[in-house]
Motif scaffolding. Structure first.
Motif, mmCIF file in Angstrom:
data_model
loop_
_atom_site.group_PDB
_atom_site.id
_atom_site.type_symbol
_atom_site.label_atom_id
_atom_site.label_comp_id
_atom_site.label_asym_id
_atom_site.label_seq_id
_atom_site.Cartn_x
_atom_site.Cartn_y
_atom_site.Cartn_z
ATOM 1 N N LEU A 127 59.767 72.929 63.949
ATOM 2 C CA LEU A 127 59.330 73.061 62.563
ATOM 3 C C LEU A 127 58.525 71.842 62.144
ATOM 4 C CD1 LEU A 127 62.562 74.460 60.872
ATOM 5 C CD2 LEU A 127 60.560 75.741 61.645
ATOM 6 N N GLU A 128 57.439 72.090 61.403
ATOM 7 C CA GLU A 128 56.610 71.010 60.872
ATOM 8 C C GLU A 128 56.317 71.254 59.398
ATOM 9 O OE1 GLU A 128 53.452 68.861 63.434
ATOM 10 O OE2 GLU A 128 53.292 70.998 63.849
ATOM 11 N N ASP A 129 56.513 70.246 58.593
ATOM 12 C CA ASP A 129 56.104 70.263 57.197
ATOM 13 C C ASP A 129 54.750 69.572 57.125
ATOM 14 O OD1 ASP A 129 55.646 69.904 54.515
ATOM 15 O OD2 ASP A 129 57.603 69.048 54.068
ATOM 16 N N ARG A 130 53.686 70.357 56.953
ATOM 17 C CA ARG A 130 52.334 69.808 56.932
ATOM 18 C C ARG A 130 51.816 69.609 55.515
ATOM 19 N NH1 ARG A 130 49.802 73.475 61.931
ATOM 20 N NH2 ARG A 130 51.075 72.521 63.562
ATOM 21 N N GLY A 131 52.723 69.609 54.551
ATOM 22 C CA GLY A 131 52.334 69.375 53.166
ATOM 23 C C GLY A 131 51.831 70.630 52.486
ATOM 24 N N SER A 132 50.693 71.105 52.911
ATOM 25 C CA SER A 132 50.132 72.334 52.347
ATOM 26 C C SER A 132 50.502 73.555 53.186
ATOM 27 C CB SER A 132 48.611 72.224 52.242
ATOM 28 O OG SER A 132 48.046 71.923 53.506
ATOM 29 N N GLN A 133 51.256 73.338 54.254
ATOM 30 C CA GLN A 133 51.624 74.432 55.162
ATOM 31 C C GLN A 133 52.883 74.060 55.938
ATOM 32 O OE1 GLN A 133 48.465 76.393 57.599
ATOM 33 N NE2 GLN A 133 49.592 75.560 59.330
ATOM 34 N N VAL A 134 53.774 75.029 56.115
ATOM 35 C CA VAL A 134 54.932 74.876 56.997
ATOM 36 C C VAL A 134 54.660 75.708 58.242
ATOM 37 C CG1 VAL A 134 57.361 75.515 57.312
ATOM 38 C CG2 VAL A 134 56.628 74.352 55.222
ATOM 39 N N THR A 135 54.864 75.118 59.412
ATOM 40 C CA THR A 135 54.542 75.794 60.666
ATOM 41 C C THR A 135 55.750 75.835 61.589
ATOM 42 O OG1 THR A 135 52.185 75.248 60.576
ATOM 43 C CG2 THR A 135 53.104 75.715 62.744
ATOM 44 N N ASP A 171 56.927 85.351 47.540
ATOM 45 C CA ASP A 171 55.991 84.588 46.715
ATOM 46 C C ASP A 171 55.068 83.697 47.532
ATOM 47 O OD1 ASP A 171 58.347 83.114 47.389
ATOM 48 O OD2 ASP A 171 57.780 81.569 45.927
ATOM 49 N N LEU A 172 55.277 83.641 48.854
ATOM 50 C CA LEU A 172 54.446 82.820 49.729
ATOM 51 C C LEU A 172 53.720 83.699 50.742
ATOM 52 C CD1 LEU A 172 56.898 79.830 50.366
ATOM 53 C CD2 LEU A 172 55.023 79.953 48.711
ATOM 54 N N GLU A 173 52.812 83.104 51.492
ATOM 55 C CA GLU A 173 52.044 83.821 52.512
ATOM 56 C C GLU A 173 52.554 83.422 53.886
ATOM 57 O OE1 GLU A 173 49.270 86.689 53.119
ATOM 58 O OE2 GLU A 173 49.017 85.579 51.251
ATOM 59 N N VAL A 174 52.885 84.418 54.717
ATOM 60 C CA VAL A 174 53.366 84.155 56.064
ATOM 61 C C VAL A 174 52.394 84.812 57.037
ATOM 62 C CG1 VAL A 174 55.312 84.304 57.660
ATOM 63 C CG2 VAL A 174 55.734 84.210 55.194
ATOM 64 N N ILE A 184 53.195 79.203 57.109
ATOM 65 C CA ILE A 184 53.593 79.600 55.758
ATOM 66 C C ILE A 184 52.842 78.731 54.757
ATOM 67 C CG2 ILE A 184 55.515 79.903 54.156
ATOM 68 C CD1 ILE A 184 57.367 79.950 56.657
ATOM 69 N N THR A 185 52.141 79.385 53.827
ATOM 70 C CA THR A 185 51.357 78.695 52.806
ATOM 71 C C THR A 185 51.577 79.385 51.467
ATOM 72 O OG1 THR A 185 49.427 80.116 53.145
ATOM 73 C CG2 THR A 185 49.545 78.111 54.477
ATOM 74 N N ARG A 186 50.872 78.936 50.447
ATOM 75 C CA ARG A 186 50.847 79.661 49.192
ATOM 76 C C ARG A 186 50.164 81.011 49.392
ATOM 77 N NH1 ARG A 186 49.302 74.782 44.963
ATOM 78 N NH2 ARG A 186 51.406 73.917 44.831
ATOM 79 N N ARG A 187 50.413 81.943 48.499
ATOM 80 C CA ARG A 187 49.810 83.268 48.594
ATOM 81 C C ARG A 187 48.288 83.163 48.591
ATOM 82 N NH1 ARG A 187 52.463 87.581 50.268
ATOM 83 N NH2 ARG A 187 51.273 88.971 48.940
ATOM 84 N N GLY A 188 47.674 84.037 49.384
ATOM 85 C CA GLY A 188 46.216 84.085 49.418
ATOM 86 C C GLY A 188 45.567 83.036 50.290
ATOM 87 N N ILE A 189 46.372 82.257 51.011
ATOM 88 C CA ILE A 189 45.821 81.201 51.869
ATOM 89 C C ILE A 189 45.657 81.723 53.292
ATOM 90 C CG2 ILE A 189 46.175 78.904 52.839
ATOM 91 C CD1 ILE A 189 45.678 78.849 49.849
#
Length: 260
Positions: A127-135, A171-174, A184-189
């Motif tokens: 798991l990585e927390d990339r700030g604007s994205q979790v991978t 509520d998020l984008e996978v 995983i990002t915000r929706r629409g990303i």
């Protein structure tokens, strides 16, 4: 696209370089040569450290004016870097909130364990927390290319995990990412989001761009770029991309040659 595009955008892993590996010197040289005839963007789900290790540190010497024509878009364009005053500086970042990151990390781990996709032996963190994205990377970020290719050759595991996590995070984008990853990002990303932001920051229209990627199939993370109508070239590896870039350079030379 028969004329030279004003901007050529590339995926990174398995397009410009082997997955999580440095660019080949041939590709590095061609990329700098391409910057002489067009602006270049690299857009990928990876974070800036990956761009630095795979691309920036492998580029031949280039002057500031040349590097200023290179656009770096980590995490599918939710972050954007340009070369200024001798360094690569972040221009913006679409950060997840602390709550969004925590829920994303918890959900993808829970789903991966439930589905039996949480591997005991990995190369680096899963798991990585990339700030604007979790991978989520099933085998870790530093896994060998051969091991990653063998883990999910039909993409069934990634797609199953993506669908399970999406139900947990409405509520998020996978999205399916690289060969063993889910982002995983915000929706629409997605990469279409990044390309629209690229139009804003570069002033270059989509119909003046060319995109090169290895995952332009409907399940691939490059597909949103194709779906938005950008001219695309599909490749199966960085060796194919060398042929694409050499073709662009040859057409640019032909266009510049004086008429006899």
């Amino acid at each position: 696209m028969h004329s030279t595009p004003r901007l050529v955008a590339f995926d990174l892993d398995d397009t410009l370089a082997p997955s999580k590996s440095p660019m080949d010197p041939r590709m590095s040289g061609l990329l700098v040569e391409l910057l002489g005839v067009a602006e270049v963007c690299i857009i990928s789900g990876g974070q800036i450290a990956q761009f630095t290790a795979q691309v920036v540190e492998r580029l031949p010497e280039a002057d500031a004016a040349t590097l200023a024509r290179l656009h770096l878009m980590p995490t599918c364009g939710t972050q954007y870097y340009r070369h200024e005053a001798g360094d690569w500086r972040r221009q913006y970042a679409e950060e997840l909130t602390d709550d969004e990151r925590r829920r994303a990390l918890d959900a993808v781990e829970a789903a991966a364990r439930e589905l039996g996709y949480w591997e005991a032996e990995t190369w680096g963190p899963i798991l990585e927390d990339r700030g604007s994205q979790v991978t989520f990377s099933a085998l870790g970020q530093a896994a060998p290319v051969a091991a990653k290719a063998a883990w999910d050759p039909t993409n069934v595991k990634k797609n199953t995990l993506r669908d399970a996590v999406q139900l947990m995070l409405p509520d998020l984008e996978v999205r399916s990412g690289g060969s063993t990853s889910v982002d995983i990002t915000r929706r629409g990303i997605d990469k279409a989001f990044g390309m629209r932001r690229l139009v804003e920051v570069s002033g270059i229209a989509l119909d003046e761009m060319l995109f090169v990627g290895d995952r332009l199939d409907e399940d691939g993370n490059d597909y949103p770029v194709k779906a938005m109508g950008v001219a695309c070239v599909a490749v199966e590896g960085w060796e194919d991309t060398i042929d694409v870039v050499e073709g662009i350079l040859a057409r640019a030379r032909d266009a510049a040659a004086p008429v006899a």
